[in-house]
Design a protein around this motif. Structure first.
Motif, PDB file in Angstrom:
ATOM      1  N   ALA A   1       7.183 -32.362  36.672  1.00 45.53           N
ATOM      2  CA  ALA A   1       8.260 -31.655  35.974  1.00 45.53           C
ATOM      3  C   ALA A   1       8.644 -32.387  34.697  1.00 45.53           C
TER       4      ALA A   1
ATOM      5  N   ALA B   1       8.308 -30.989  30.946  1.00 42.25           N
ATOM      6  CA  ALA B   1       9.495 -30.957  30.077  1.00 42.25           C
ATOM      7  C   ALA B   1       9.202 -31.659  28.759  1.00 42.25           C
TER       8      ALA B   1
ATOM      9  N   VAL C   1       9.666 -25.720  29.611  1.00 38.18           N
ATOM     10  CA  VAL C   1      10.879 -25.838  30.422  1.00 38.18           C
ATOM     11  C   VAL C   1      10.780 -25.015  31.693  1.00 38.18           C
ATOM     12  N   GLN C   2      10.216 -23.805  31.610  1.00 35.32           N
ATOM     13  CA  GLN C   2      10.143 -22.948  32.794  1.00 35.32           C
ATOM     14  C   GLN C   2       9.260 -23.584  33.872  1.00 35.32           C
TER      15      GLN C   2
ATOM     16  N   THR D   1      11.011 -26.508  35.366  1.00 32.52           N
ATOM     17  CA  THR D   1      12.091 -26.095  36.268  1.00 32.52           C
ATOM     18  C   THR D   1      11.545 -25.729  37.643  1.00 32.52           C
ATOM     19  N   GLU D   2      10.448 -24.990  37.683  1.00 34.34           N
ATOM     20  CA  GLU D   2       9.858 -24.598  38.971  1.00 34.34           C
ATOM     21  C   GLU D   2       9.410 -25.826  39.760  1.00 34.34           C
TER      22      GLU D   2
ATOM     23  N   GLU E   1      12.472 -27.659  41.132  1.00 37.39           N
ATOM     24  CA  GLU E   1      13.029 -26.973  42.307  1.00 37.39           C
ATOM     25  C   GLU E   1      12.208 -27.281  43.561  1.00 37.39           C
TER      26      GLU E   1
ATOM     27  N   ALA F   1      16.074 -32.838  37.671  1.00 36.98           N
ATOM     28  CA  ALA F   1      16.736 -31.541  37.856  1.00 36.98           C
ATOM     29  C   ALA F   1      17.964 -31.440  36.956  1.00 36.98           C
TER      30      ALA F   1
ATOM     31  N   LEU G   1      16.869 -31.043  33.221  1.00 30.92           N
ATOM     32  CA  LEU G   1      16.391 -29.696  32.921  1.00 30.92           C
ATOM     33  C   LEU G   1      17.543 -28.692  32.894  1.00 30.92           C
ATOM     34  N   ALA G   2      18.493 -28.851  33.806  1.00 30.30           N
ATOM     35  CA  ALA G   2      19.662 -27.959  33.791  1.00 30.30           C
ATOM     36  C   ALA G   2      20.417 -28.105  32.483  1.00 30.30           C
TER      37      ALA G   2
ATOM     38  N   ARG H   1      18.612 -26.332  29.737  1.00 26.93           N
ATOM     39  CA  ARG H   1      18.782 -24.877  29.813  1.00 26.93           C
ATOM     40  C   ARG H   1      20.218 -24.448  29.515  1.00 26.93           C
TER      41      ARG H   1
ATOM     42  N   GLU I   1      22.772 -25.131  31.459  1.00 32.54           N
ATOM     43  CA  GLU I   1      23.480 -24.924  32.721  1.00 32.54           C
ATOM     44  C   GLU I   1      24.238 -26.211  33.060  1.00 32.54           C
TER      45      GLU I   1
END
Length: 931
Positions: free
Chosen positions: A171, A175, A180-181, A184-185, A188, A204, A207-208, A211, A213
């Motif tokens: 991941a 990144a 990014v997608q 992210t997977e 997770e 995690a 990446l949040a 995005r 978040e």
């Protein structure tokens, strides 16, 4: 392979047998430690582990657990040592392997990770093996081989799909590549495998945050903080997420905690400065970023923010220095370009300001402020035609802006179009006399040109067009005063007040006229009446403060000034005068907060500059205090300004500025004793005894028996003839009934090179007669240490420690003395106390290293010496490091360190020790390790 043999060895080594009750006690302690750690009680957990290790030092699980806790607390060095011990004791790989690899990666020892994972045994648990391979991938990525890292981590995922570190590592790779997608997977998947693993939570959270978040990022980062509550570094990404969420106060709390533990951590310093900048706390941001740049001067992000802060503080010279290169060219932030351009204009660098501000990028072409600033720069750079275009565009955007019109008029004048300049403003007034800014600017230009008749005509037009307003009558009063008609002026001002009882300009001008005529009570009555009608007028409050001060009522003056500042003003005086009052009250931070905003508008106002300089010096911000004082000295050079400049240069440690200021001071006040002494001290510091003699002759003529003069005269004589200096001071002290301790200390110190026993005897007698003189005891103890009289030094240091238990210097010296007497446990106790108060000072690290070396704890000694040597260039620290490396039989490393020592300036003793160590290296192993 080496790695395979290490793992095989740890799998076959058997623990030392012990009785069942003893084993149960140790296991209970470790179980309690694990429980405490899970509850976040890290200190209690460490205590229980150490209790277990006291009973069973070779317990691999205890060593591994302690190492993992140290690592989680951010103490990589101690964590690595404990984990390596657990490995060497034969602990199972699942106890130490992953945390030790993390420690190696954090210590930039990726090669050791690669070696360990080169050929992992098939017998290892698949998940452990996969996680180890993932860390190998991190080592490959750190070495710049992203392709190999990706291949290794993919193989690890295939080996154990339930392992967490392989998808987490992939991941991070995705990144870094901007995927990014995909990242992210993978993150997770890692979270599903290990929701409480810090490495997984980090990626995690990152990446949040990427995005946007922030809530999810905060959840992940807070989970890491809960698991590692005493680790300062885990709070930095949490603070970043809090900033992104707009929670500035919470971010400040986290960063303050980090900086309390790690004061110079660059990322934390930068983020804390960013928070202060966003919150408008420019002084705090300035101080933080200056500290950050001192330890990380190449940090461009910090440099850019520091430049914006300097601009906001009105410190244009420093803003230029910081923003140069970062705010120029394509891609520069608009606010950075404006800040640099404005600062260049303020410092008179018109050509460069023009180059920075023009051509304007598309996103600034509709910005009237940017256009006006670029137009001003163009005019001052001699490009009046371009200035006219830019200012005309700015005027089209804001046709009623008096500042733009003034600049436009100035450009017309630069083009030889003086009449056009006046006409520009005149047309604005002709079109609309309700535009007070345009009218005021036009009227002021006429008054400046000494055209009172034309100014009176403008005033009459305003009266005609706006008969209900008092503005025109106020202008009439000013024009009549300029025309030497005070009676007519008073009548005009009173007419303006009758139409507008709260007219500050009319009331203020009338009050000034009345004060000139010694009608102070009438003046105050006029201002109070106007204030009742316009209670928020800062101009009226300023006038009322003047009258209160005239009456000697400082409290009332302060009240008016506070109200004037709160209400806002176009004059620097309320802020400057209020800042002066706040300084008198001992509130420098409040004075700074009051004065600095004024410098944004009036960067060279002498009153504001003086208050800012005094306030910064009072808060300990010597560098910026000196900058303000130097700017002030450019504006005016009276005695008070030069005294302030001298004080600022001293606090900042700037010898060149200090010398220049003192020399200028002697021109203003040639008989100032303190200035003469200060100049003599500077000359002595430059080894110029003859230069000092000139100033000391003047000082002796002024005050021959002043203690300060005696001290400096002694130092001046010592510089040329030590025996003459000693004889002079002996005569002076002999003539005194009760000589001050400073003179006795100076005499003993002067005697020591030529009569060492006499110096020791003198200071011993003095210390006995004056037991409260701690400095005498400290000096005497240091002399005993230098002479090898450790038993004599010990009671002196014991008394110093008793007087000041928190002094790391005294504890360190006592530890050294005890060590030299072979009392190593007592020495270690005092060095622990010294480090409690002094932290990782290189002197403390070096002393502990010497103690550890004598205790044969060679690995710890080497680490301590290396850390000390990394902080200072002192040859002694490197020689101690070389000593430890020789003892460890690491000859090449020892030679490398000794080569560094040979290239430095060293004493005779250090050179002799270097030769001895090199000779030992040339001998056999036993000779090399002999101490």
């Amino acid at each position: 392979m080496v790695a395979a043999s290490v793992l095989a060895m740890t799998a076959t080594l058997a623990p030392v047998p012990m009785d069942a009750a003893h084993a149960a006690d140790v296991e209970q302690l470790l179980e309690e430690a694990r429980t405490f750690r899970a509850e976040g009680r890290v200190a209690d957990s460490i205590i229980q582990i150490k209790n277990a290790l006291q009973q069973e030092p070779a317990n691999a699980e205890a060593n591994a657990l302690l190492g993992d806790i140290y690592l989680g607390a951010g103490d990589v060095q101690r964590g690595r040592l404990q984990l390596e011990r657990a490995r060497d004791l034969g602990g199972a790989p699942d106890l130490w392997m992953l945390p030790l690899m993390r420690a190696w990666l954090a210590s930039d020892e990726a090669a050791r990770v690669m070696e360990l994972t080169e050929d992992l045994p098939e017998s290892l648990d698949p998940v452990l093996r996969a996680d180890a391979l993932a860390l190998r991938g991190r080592a490959q990525a750190a070495a710049g081989d992203a392709e190999a890292a990706h291949e290794t981590m993919t193989r690890a995922m295939e080996l154990a799909p339930k392992a967490a570190l392989p998808p987490a590592g992939l991941a991070r790779l995705e990144a870094s590549a901007g995927n990014v997608q995909a990242a992210t997977e993978l993150a997770e998947q890692a979270l599903a495998n290990a929701p409480n693993d810090p490495d997984v939570l980090y990626i995690a959270g990152d990446l949040a945050l990427t995005r946007g978040e922030t809530a999810k990022a905060l959840e992940h980062y807070r989970a890491i903080k809960d698991m590692r509550p005493i680790n300062p570094f885990v709070r930095v990404p949490l603070a970043q997420a809090l900033i992104a969420a707009g929670q500035m106060d919470a971010a400040a709390d986290e960063l303050d905690w980090v900086l309390e533990k790690v004061p110079e951590y660059p990322q934390a310093v930068y983020l804390r400065g960013h928070v202060a900048y966003v919150q408008g706390q420019m002084s705090e941001a300035d101080s933080l970023l200056a500290r950050g740049l001192a330890s990380d001067p190449a940090n461009q992000r910090m440099q850019l923010l520091a430049g914006l802060v300097k601009y906001r503080l009105g410190q244009h010279e420093q803003a230029v220095r910081l923003l140069s290169g970062l705010a120029e060219g394509a891609g520069a932030l608009p606010q950075a370009r404006i800040a640099l351009g404005a600062s260049l204009l303020e410092t008179g660098r018109h050509d460069r300001a023009y180059r920075v501000l023009t051509p304007l990028p598309d996103d600034m072409k509709q910005n009237a402020d940017a256009l006006a600033l670029a137009g001003q720069a163009a005019r001052l750079a001699g490009k009046a035609e371009e200035s006219l275009d830019l200012l005309s565009a700015a005027s089209e955007l804001r046709p009623d802006d008096a500042a733009i019109l003034r600049q436009l008029a100035a450009t017309h004048s630069a083009l030889g179009q003086g009449e056009e300049g006046l006409e520009t403003l005149g047309l604005a007034v002709e079109k609309d006399t309700s535009n007070d800014r345009a009218v005021s600017t036009y009227f002021a230009m006429l008054m400046q040109k000494n055209l009172p008749d034309q100014a009176l005509a403008v005033a009459d037009k305003v009266v005609t067009d706006r008969p209900e307003a008092g503005r025109g009558h106020t202008m009439r009063g000013l024009a009549l005063l300029a025309g030497q008609d005070p009676e007519g002026a008073e009548a005009a001002f009173r007419k303006a007040i009758s139409l507008d009882p709260g007219a500050a300009d009319a009331a203020g001008n009338l009050a000034a006229l009345l004060r000139q005529q010694d009608r102070v009570d009438e003046a105050e009555a006029v201002l109070l009446s106007a204030h009742e009608a316009a209670p928020r007028s800062s101009a009226l409050m300023l006038r009322l403060a003047d009258i209160a001060a005239l009456r000697g009522d400082k409290a009332e003056a302060r009240s008016w000034l506070e109200q004037a500042v709160e209400a806002g003003t176009v004059s620097p005086r309320p802020r400057a005068r209020l800042a002066a009052l706040l300084l008198e009250e001992g509130r420098p931070d409040a004075a700074l907060a009051t004065a600095v905003p004024g410098l944004n508008t009036f960067p060279r106002d002498p009153e504001l500059l003086e208050m800012v300089a005094r306030a910064r010096l009072a808060t300990g911000d010597a560098a910026n205090g000196l900058a303000a004082a130097r700017t002030l000295a450019e504006v005016k050079s009276d005695a008070e300004t030069l005294k302030l400049l001298v004080n600022a240069a001293r606090q900042a440690g700037n010898q060149s500025v200090l010398a220049d200021a003192l020399e200028r001071y002697t021109v203003v006040e040639p008989d100032n004793l303190e200035v003469r002494l200060a100049l003599a001290a500077l000359e002595l510091g430059d080894n110029d005894a003859a230069g000092a003699r000139e100033h000391m002759d003047a000082a002796l003529a002024l005050a021959p028996d002043d203690v300060r003069v005696i001290q400096m005269e002694t130092r001046t004589r010592l510089a040329r003839d030590p025996r003459d200096g000693v004889a002079y001071l002996r005569d002076k002290i002999a003539a005194m009934e009760a000589p001050p301790g400073d003179l006795v200390h100076l005499l003993a110190s002067a005697e020591r090179p030529i009569e060492p026993e006499q110096a020791v005897a003198r200071l011993s007698d003095w210390s006995t007669a004056n037991p409260d003189d701690t400095r005498a005891r400290l000096i005497l103890s240091m002399w005993h240490i230098e002479d090898g009289r450790f038993q004599a030094a010990e009671p002196l240091l014991e008394s110093l420690v008793a007087d000041d238990p928190e002094s790391w210097v005294n504890h360190n010296n006592l530890a050294y003395v005890l060590m030299r007497q072979g009392r190593l446990d007592a020495a270690l106790d005092h060095i622990d106390k010294a480090r409690l108060h002094g932290g990782n000072q290189p002197e403390l690290l070096d002393t502990e290293g010497q103690i550890r070396l004598r205790m044969n704890d060679l690995v710890m000694a080497e680490q301590l010496f290396r850390q000390a040597a990394s902080q200072t260039a002192r040859p002694g620290h490197r020689l101690n490091l070389a000593e430890a490396l020789v003892a460890l039989d690491r000859r090449d490393d020892a030679r490398q360190v000794l080569e560094q020592v040979q290239g430095a300036r060293t004493t005779d003793a250090e050179r002799e020790r270097t030769r001895d160590l090199l000779a030992r290296l040339e001998g056999g192993p036993e000779e090399a390790q002999a101490q």
